[in-house]
Design an enzyme around this catalytic site. Structure first.
Site, PDB file in Angstrom:
ATOM      1  CB  ALA A  69      -0.840   0.165   1.281  1.00 42.95           C
TER       2      ALA A  69
ATOM      3  NE  ARG B 224      -1.870  11.726 -10.140  1.00 42.59           N
ATOM      4  CZ  ARG B 224      -2.697  11.269  -9.322  1.00 42.59           C
ATOM      5  NH1 ARG B 224      -3.582  10.715  -9.548  1.00 42.59           N
ATOM      6  NH2 ARG B 224      -2.787  12.064  -8.022  1.00 42.59           N
TER       7      ARG B 224
ATOM      8  CB  CYS C 178      -7.976  -5.160   5.390  1.00 46.58           C
ATOM      9  SG  CYS C 178      -6.694  -4.028   5.838  1.00 46.58           S
TER      10      CYS C 178
ATOM     11  CG  ASP D 113       1.022  -1.764   8.266  1.00 43.35           C
ATOM     12  OD1 ASP D 113       0.483  -0.577   8.233  1.00 43.35           O
ATOM     13  OD2 ASP D 113       0.658  -2.984   7.999  1.00 43.35           O
TER      14      ASP D 113
ATOM     15  CB  ALA E 175      -5.502  -0.299   5.193  1.00 48.57           C
TER      16      ALA E 175
ATOM     17  CG  ASN F 295      -3.866   2.857   0.697  1.00 50.40           C
ATOM     18  OD1 ASN F 295      -3.665   2.624  -0.399  1.00 50.40           O
ATOM     19  ND2 ASN F 295      -3.785   1.925   1.660  1.00 50.40           N
TER      20      ASN F 295
ATOM     21  CE1 TYR G  17     -35.206   9.447  13.677  1.00 49.84           C
ATOM     22  CE2 TYR G  17     -36.363  11.193  13.171  1.00 49.84           C
ATOM     23  CZ  TYR G  17     -36.238  10.014  13.317  1.00 49.84           C
ATOM     24  OH  TYR G  17     -37.769   9.351  13.990  1.00 49.84           O
TER      25      TYR G  17
ATOM     26  CD1 TRP H 139     -32.742  12.824  21.854  1.00 45.79           C
ATOM     27  CD2 TRP H 139     -31.214  13.938  21.333  1.00 45.79           C
ATOM     28  NE1 TRP H 139     -33.252  14.140  21.878  1.00 45.79           N
ATOM     29  CE2 TRP H 139     -32.308  14.960  21.804  1.00 45.79           C
ATOM     30  CE3 TRP H 139     -29.990  14.613  21.257  1.00 45.79           C
ATOM     31  CZ2 TRP H 139     -31.760  16.115  22.208  1.00 45.79           C
ATOM     32  CZ3 TRP H 139     -29.434  16.005  21.530  1.00 45.79           C
ATOM     33  CH2 TRP H 139     -30.543  16.737  22.020  1.00 45.79           C
TER      34      TRP H 139
END
Lengths: 446, 446
Positions: A10, A21, A42, A281, A299, A303, A424, A432
Site C-alpha cells: 500500500a 504522476r 485486510c 505499517d 491501511a 495509503n 436522522y 438522538w
C-alpha cells in the site's frame, strides 16, 4: 532524480504512483521481496471464507500496470538488506540469490509489519500459520483446501483473530481461541467487550482466556496447542498475537525508532535522515489526541502516507495531521469500532478521564428491525475535550464512528460534539443519534 | 413560576420534561390541540406501510406518564389562539368549545408546522390527504384499509413524497408523482438526483415533472388530478408539497419572524420577547455554515431545542450552536443524505463554490456485495472551507454523512477533512472512505 522504494504494498506503491504522476521524469524503482504488489491485505479473511475466490481477486493493481502504464521500475523478488546512508545506496538479494546494490537520491522504507511468533516450542511447523501477506493468505487457503480441517485453534484474540474465527466458522470449522491474558479485548470498555465475547461464544467459538501456550505438538494430522495441563486440538493453528514493524533495516542504518520500534517520522514522513522517508505499517505517526507518537499499523494511514511521500519527494506540500486510531472490524453479526483513546490510555497520557457507557438503538422508536447499539465515550474532565469513543452493534456502527473521529481531529469538547446536527431518519437511528446520547450523558460527569 | 407550553409534540414535551426534572417545583402546563402528544411523526410512512401496525406504536411516551409520573399539567384538546404579552396570558378554545385564558411567567411556542395545501380546486375533499400529524397518519391508514385503493397520486416530490411513494408501493398501490417544477430534487446535485429518480422509476413509480395541478375532480371512487390536458388518477391523493411554520399566533402577538415566516429565536431559543421561547418546526435556527438564520424543520433540532428551553427556563446554560441542515431519507433501496450547502446555496450566500461528484464503492476492492456510492461535495475556493456534502447509495450513506456534518460544525477546510482518520474494514467501505475520495478530488479545484 532517483526515488527508490523498499516495499511494494500500500504505502510503497501509493508513493511510487503518486510521485511518477506528479513528475513523469522521476526515476522510480520499487524493490519488493515477494511476487505480490498492491493488494488488499485486510480482505484476506473474507477471501479465505470463500473457497472458490482466487486470492488474486485482492490485487488492486497488477505489477504489469505499474510497469507498462505508469513507467515504474518495479522489481519483485528483490529483498533489500541494508542501507548505506553515506553512499546513498541500498543493497540486497534477489529471490534467485543474486546480490544487488542500487543508488538513490530519495529513499522510502515501506517494509510493512510482520506477525509476531511467540516463543512456543514447535511453532514453526506445517499447519501453524499466520496471516499478514498475500502469500500467507494463499498458504492458509491451500492448507484448508488440501486436507480435512475440522477444528482450528487461534492463538491470540485481536481483530485478525476475531475476523479469522468468523472465516473458519463460515467454512464449517470448529474454532477455539486462547491467549495468556485474562481479559477479552483489553483495549475495549468491559461492557462492550462482553457483548463481543457473547457474540463469538454464541457462534460456537471456544474462548479460552488465561491460557499460555507452551508447545505445539503434532499427533498425526492433528496439532495440539499445549498449555499447562490442557491442550486444544485442530488441523490448523493460526498465530494471531499481533504484528511488529519491519524496522530492522532502518535500525541497522542508524535511523531513529519510535513507539514499538516503528520507524520515527515527521509530518512529511521523513525519518531522522532527511533523504529517507518511511511510510505504512513500519512507520509511526502523530496521534492527534495525545500529540505524541503512536504506532497504529492500519491501511488508510499506509495509503495516505504513501501519497504524502510521493508528493513531498516531488516538491509538493504534504504534511499529515496524524491519526486518531480509528478502526472498525466485523465479527459475525457485530460491527466493532473505536476512535481515539480509551479510559486507561487517557489516564496514561495525563488526562483526567470521565467515561460513560450507554445502550441505544439502531433504528427509531417503533421501527421494525430495531437492534441494540452500545457506545462508550471518554472525555477529559479538565478541558471537557472528547478523547475517544467505542461502539458495538449489529448495524449502524461502522460509519457512525467517523463522526467521533472528525470531532477528535477538530479537538471538539463533548459539549460541542453533543450539539452537532447529525442525520436522522427512522430506518437509520433514533432522533438522538447514539453518539449524541452518549455525549449528553457524558457531559453530566464533566 | 408558571411555565406554559403551546404544543405537545417533540419540542413541547421535551421542554416540559426537562424543565420539570430540573426544577420539580415549577408549574408546567402544556396545551395540545389534538389528543396526541410525543410521537415519532417521521415514523409514519413506515407505520402506514405495515397495515397491521397500530398508529399508536409511534407514541414515544403516553400522556398518562407525563401527567402522573412527571407531574406535568398536560391539557389535550386545548387550542391556543392568542397571546397577550402585556398581561402574560394565553387564550384559546377547547375541543368542546369552552374558552380558556391561562397566565404564564415563561411561555414556549412549540406549534410545529403544517402541510401546505396549494391553490387547487377540489383540494379539500375526502381522499385528498396530507401527512404531518399522527391524526393525518390515522386518516391515511383508515382510508387505505376501508376501500380498494389501486392507484395513488402524490402532489409534490420532497422527502415525505418519496417516503410515501415507497409506502404505497409496499402496500401494492401504483403511484404517480407530479410537480410543477421541471427539476427532480432541485436541492440535489443533478447527477445524484438522477440516481434517485432512476431508483424511483425502476420501482414502477410514474414521475411527472412540469405538471401544475389545476383541479382535483371526483369520478365515483376515483379522484383525478387535472393538469392542462392530462389527468392522473387514483383512489387517494397525497398532498406533499412542503410544510410551513405554525407561526400565526406569534405573528399576531407581534413577535419577530425569520426565514419562511418561522419564529425568530436566539441561541437560547428566545423570541423577540424575552419571556417567550419558540422551538421545534415553528422556529428558525442559526445555520453554522452561513452564520445566517435558516428554517429547516427537522426532528433532532426540535428535541434539542425543547431541551434547551427546559434548561434555560430553569436557569441552566443552554445556548445552541445551530444547525448544519443534515438530513437523510430512505427511498426504496437507496439512502439519500445531505449536510450543509449545495452549490447554488453556497453561491447565494456569497461563497465562491467549487464542487465535485464522485462514484465510489460501499465495500472494499474484491469484497462481495460491493455497491456504488455517489458523493457530491462543495467547498469555498477562497478559504478552502468545506461547505456541504450529499450522498446517495444503497448502503453506507446514512451514517457516513455525519462525518461531514461534524466537519461543518468544526469549520474544517476540505484539506483538514481529507486528513481525518476514518474507519476502514472491507465489509464497510474502501480504504479511502468515499467522503475522503471526494475531498481529495475537490482539493485539486481549490
Amino acid at each position: 532524480m532517483k526515488f527508490l522504494i523498499i516495499g511494494g504494498d500500500a504505502a510503497g506503491m501509493s508513493a511510487a504512483s503518486r510521485a511518477k504522476r506528479n513528475m513523469p521524469a522521476l526515476e522510480v524503482t520499487v524493490l519488493e521481496k515477494t511476487q505480490d504488489v498492491s493488494y488488499s491485505a485486510c480482505g484476506m479473511p473474507y477471501n479465505i471464507a470463500d473457497r472458490d475466490a482466487a486470492v488474486e481477486n485482492l490485487v488492486v493493481r497488477e505489477a504489469r500496470v505499474f510497469r507498462e502504464k505508469q513507467g515504474i521500475d518495479l522489481r519483485t523478488g528483490h529483498e533489500a538488506r541494508s542501507i548505506d546512508r553515506a553512499a546513498r545506496t541500498v543493497s540486497g538479494t534477489t529471490s534467485e540469490g543474486r546480490e544487488f546494490t542500487l543508488p538513490y537520491d530519495r529513499l522510502l522504507i515501506a517494509t510493512g509489519a510482520s506477525p509476531v511468533y511467540p516463543q512456543i516450542a514447535g511453532i514453526r511447523q506445517p499447519g501453524v500459520l499466520a496471516l499478514k501477506s498475500l502469500e500467507d493468505g494463499r498458504s492458509i487457503k491451500q492448507w484448508l483446501s488440501q486436507r480435512r480441517v475440522e477444528r482450528a485453534v487461534i492463538v491470540g484474540m485481536g481483530y485478525i483473530a476475531l475476523e479469522m474465527c468468523e472465516t473458519f466458522r463460515l467454512r464449517g470449522i470448529e474454532v477455539d481461541m486462547l491467549k495468556p491474558r485474562p481479559v477479552f479485548l483489553p483495549w475495549m470498555n468491559d461492557q462492550l467487550a462482553a457483548v463481543v465475547r457473547k457474540e463469538v461464544e454464541t457462534q460456537g467459538v471456544g474462548v479460552h482466556l488465561g491460557l499460555t501456550p507452551s508447545a505445539i505438538e503434532r499427533r498425526g494430522e492433528t496439532l495440539r496447542v499445549v498449555s499447562g495441563g490442557t491442550a486444544l486440538e485442530g488441523q490448523i493453528i493460526l498465530i494471531a498475537v499481533g504484528v511488529r514493524p519491519n524496522s530492522e533495516i532502518a535500525a541497522k542504518a542508524g535511523l531513529a525508532l519510535g513507539p514499538s520500534r516503528a520507524i520515527s517520522v515527521d509530518p512529511n514522513l521523513r525519518t531522522s535522515d532527511e533523504n529517507i522517508y518511511a511510510a505504512g505499517d513500519c512507520a509511526d505517526a502523530l496521534h492527534v489526541v495525545t500529540g505524541r507518537k503512536a504506532w497504529v499499523p492500519l491501511a488508510l494511514r499506509a495509503n495516505r502516507g504513501g501519497w504524502a511521500v510521493g508528493d513531498h519527494v516531488t516538491g509538493r506540500p504534504a504534511a499529515l495531521q496524524g491519526i486518531a486510531g480509528t478502526a472498525v472490524f466485523k465479527v459475525f453479526e457485530l460491527q466493532v469500532a473505536r476512535t481515539g483513546l480509551n479510559w486507561a490510555e487517557a489516564e496514561a497520557f495525563g488526562f483526567k478521564p470521565a467515561e460513560v457507557v450507554i445502550e441505544s438503538r439502531s433504528r427509531a422508536h417503533g421501527h421494525s428491525g430495531n437492534k441494540t447499539i452500545w457506545v462508550h465515550m471518554t472525555a477529559d474532565k479538565g478541558s471537557g475535550r472528547l478523547l475517544g469513543a467505542q461502539m458495538v452493534g449489529p448495524e449502524g456502527v461502522a460509519h457512525r464512528i467517523n463522526a467521533a473521529a472528525v470531532a477528535l481531529h477538530s479537538g471538539l469538547t463533548v459539549e460541542q460534539f453533543s450539539q452537532c446536527d447529525l442525520a436522522y431518519a427512522p430506518p437509520f437511528g433514533p432522533v438522538w443519534d447514539p453518539l449524541l446520547t452518549a455525549a449528553n450523558q457524558l457531559m453530566r460527569q464533566l
